[in-house]
Each structure stands twice: as structure tokens, then as C-alpha cells.
Design an enzyme around this catalytic site. Structure first.
Site, PDB file in Angstrom:
ATOM      1  CE  LYS A 203      -3.957   2.641   2.519  1.00 33.83           C
ATOM      2  NZ  LYS A 203      -4.861   2.128   3.975  1.00 33.83           N
ATOM      3  CE  LYS A 255      -6.520   1.220  -0.876  1.00 31.83           C
ATOM      4  NZ  LYS A 255      -7.395   1.234   0.203  1.00 31.83           N
TER       5      LYS A 255
END
Length: 329
Positions: A203, A255
Site C-alpha cells: 500500500k 494498492k
């Protein structure tokens, strides 16, 4: 031979001649079961609240969230990822609403589970940022820095209350070191061995999160660069991956998606667990905004980006277009 030289014997264009031919030889295909719908549910509202930076996406009421879940099932969508948005007055330094059994996310999990049962994989965001008055993903120490280990204790509590509410999958998204192991242990020690962990393994601290901050009513001041990954780094992602798998991750995620397709492809090559990618708010907003201007074909751009994410190695894609795309497929 001709005066122009030899004509080619190999003609790749032969396999592109008609829609039926292209469909037959396609190497990657989207399917509704590849898709997961992120959804926001806001406490204390009687009508859905549009998110200005994400046209077509709303903060749901509890009633409209249940309806959205039913529509996702009917379209063949695999799962729904729930984010809770509490009333501002309930935010505090420890994110107490995130571990309240009657907090908005836990209530929403119970209600969606009651509505659709096991027909939809119900996932929950396991993070404190929606519930803290400072907007960070964890609790702060006396110097105002995110305290990793104190935050892990809060994540263990969150895992338990979300599992008690009936979630199938928890998604620890705060990027605290050791979060997967702590969450796994908390679930196992409270009789929730069957609840899966979708690790937010990769992330990045991304500019593309901007619209999401509106979606969850974020109180963040500053940034999350000290715990989310540096966009310049790839090897770091493989280290995060190894740690998450060692700690018991059932699935892993990258992500954002589009700016990090190379990372997604590398992760997919390395693992034998399912890989998810999250097409985040900024990715959504770019396409919707360009389409509104008439600069791109919206529907084709949506399918092209999702196909690219699938081609890069994602088994599952979180996308705000999940139900719409699933209906079309």
C-alpha cells in the site's frame, strides 16, 4: 518474390479479424466473480450522500447499503468491502468507535450478513483512520507519531468485533509492522479461525487516495509517509510480502492498481495465494472526469483498465464499478 519483396507468411492480424475471433483467442477475461465492490456506510444520515470527487459513488445509509449488497449479489459480484463513517462527535484519539460492537461498521456488517448471508463475501476495512480525530491509521505517542505496537493492540480488538459481527474477511489496511500476525492470532484466540485475512501487503503513500479522504470524512492533517510505502520502491514490496505470508495472510493486495502494475505482476509471480488489486478512488475519478469532458470513451476505458489489472496478475479487483461492470459482463 515480387518486386516489393516477400510477403509475410506470419500474419498476427489473422487472429484479429472479427470480434468472434478476438474473443476466441483472448488471453485474459474479466468475470463478475473477479470483482469486489468497496462501499461506504455513514452513521446518522437518512439519505445517501454523493461523494463529489467520485461521481456515482455515495456514502450509504444502512438501508441503501443493504440494497447495494443485494444488487451486487444479483450481478454476480464476488464480494463487498465495507468502510464505516462515524459521526464526527464519536471520533477520538483512540478511534473508539472502531472497536465498539455497536459502531457503524459492525452494525453494517451484521445487517449486510443478515441480508445476503454467504451469497456475498463480506469484507471489512480493519483500520482506525475513519475513527480517529487526528485521521491517522493508528494511535499516537506523546510526540505525535503513530505508535506501531500500541496500534496493533487496537487492531486485535477490531478484528474480534468485526468477526463477532459476522464478517468473512478482514482487511488490515493500516500498514503497521506485524499487523497480519496480530490480527491472525486475535481471530484464532477468539474462535474465529475461519475468518480470512486479506493483507494490504503493498500500500503506497499515493496521491491517488485524494477522493477517498472525502468518502470516509477523513480528519487527517499531514500525510502517512512514515508507514505507507514509498512509490519509488519495489524490493520493499517483496519484503512486505514475505512478512505477511509468514504471519498467516490468506490473500494479499496491491494498492493502488494502475500506477503499480509492475509491482502487481511481480507479486503475482511470487505467490501461491490469491492476489487482489484495488482500483482506488483517484483512478476512478480520473476516468469519470475525463469521460465527463468527452475526452475518452468511459465504458471502454473502464474495461481496458480492469483488463490491464487482470493481465498484470490480479485474481480479484476491488473497483467502485464492480456491480456496473458485472452486469455488463
Amino acid at each position: 518474390m515480387t518486386k516489393y519483396g516477400s510477403f509475410p507468411g506470419a500474419r498476427p492480424r489473422r487472429l484479429r479479424t472479427t470480434p468472434a475471433m478476438r474473443r476466441m483467442v483472448a488471453e485474459h477475461r474479466l468475470h463478475p466473480a473477479d470483482l469486489i465492490l468497496p462501499a461506504f456506510v455513514r452513521e446518522g444520515i437518512s439519505e445517501p450522500v454523493p461523494i463529489s470527487a467520485m461521481p456515482g459513488v455515495v456514502q450509504h445509509t444502512r438501508d441503501t447499503l443493504r440494497k447495494a449488497a443485494v444488487e451486487a449479489v444479483e450481478a454476480g459480484v464476488a464480494g463487498i468491502m465495507l468502510f464505516g463513517v462515524p459521526e464526527d462527535a464519536k471520533k477520538d484519539a483512540a478511534g473508539t468507535a472502531g472497536t465498539d460492537p455497536d459502531g457503524i461498521l459492525q452494525v453494517a456488517i451484521r445487517e449486510v450478513r443478515a441480508e445476503v448471508g454467504d451469497d456475498l463475501v463480506i469484507m471489512s476495512d480493519l483500520c482506525l483512520d475513519e475513527y480517529t480525530d487526528h485521521g491517522h491509521c493508528g494511535v499516537l505517542d506523546s510526540d505525535g507519531r503513530v505508535d506501531n505496537d500500541a496500534t496493533l493492540e487496537r487492531y486485535a480488538e477490531m478484528a474480534q468485533v468485526q468477526a463477532d459481527a459476522g464478517v468473512h474477511v478482514v482487511g488490515p489496511s493500516g500498514m503497521m509492522d506485524g499487523q497480519v500476525g496480530v490480527v491472525r492470532d486475535a481471530l484464532d484466540q477468539t474462535g474465529h479461525e475461519d475468518v480470512s485475512v486479506l493483507a494490504y501487503t503493498v500500500k503506497y503513500s499515493s496521491a491517488f487516495f485524494g477522493p477517498f479522504r472525502e468518502a470516509v470524512g477523513s480528519s487527517l492533517k499531514g500525510d502517512r509517509k512514515t508507514y505507507q510505502q514509498d512509490p519509488a520502491n519495489l524490493r520493499e514490496s517483496l519484503r512486505e510480502l514475505a512478512l505477511d505470508l509468514e504471519e498467516g495472510a490468506d490473500m494479499v493486495m496491491v494498492k493502488p492498481a494502475l500506477p503499480y502494475l509492475d509491482v502487481l505482476a511481480k507479486i503475482a509471480d511470487e505467490v501461491d495465494v490469491p492476489v487482489a488489486a484495488y482500483q482506488i478512488s483517484g483512478e476512478y475519478a480520473m476516468i469519470e472526469a475525463a469521460a465527463e469532458k468527452g475526452w475518452i470513451d468511459r465504458d471502454k476505458a473502464i474495461l481496458e483498465t480492469l483488463t490491464g489489472i487482470k493481465r498484470a496478475g490480479a485474481d480479484m479487483i476491488l473497483t467502485y464499478w464492480a456491480t456496473e461492470v458485472a452486469r455488463g459482463l
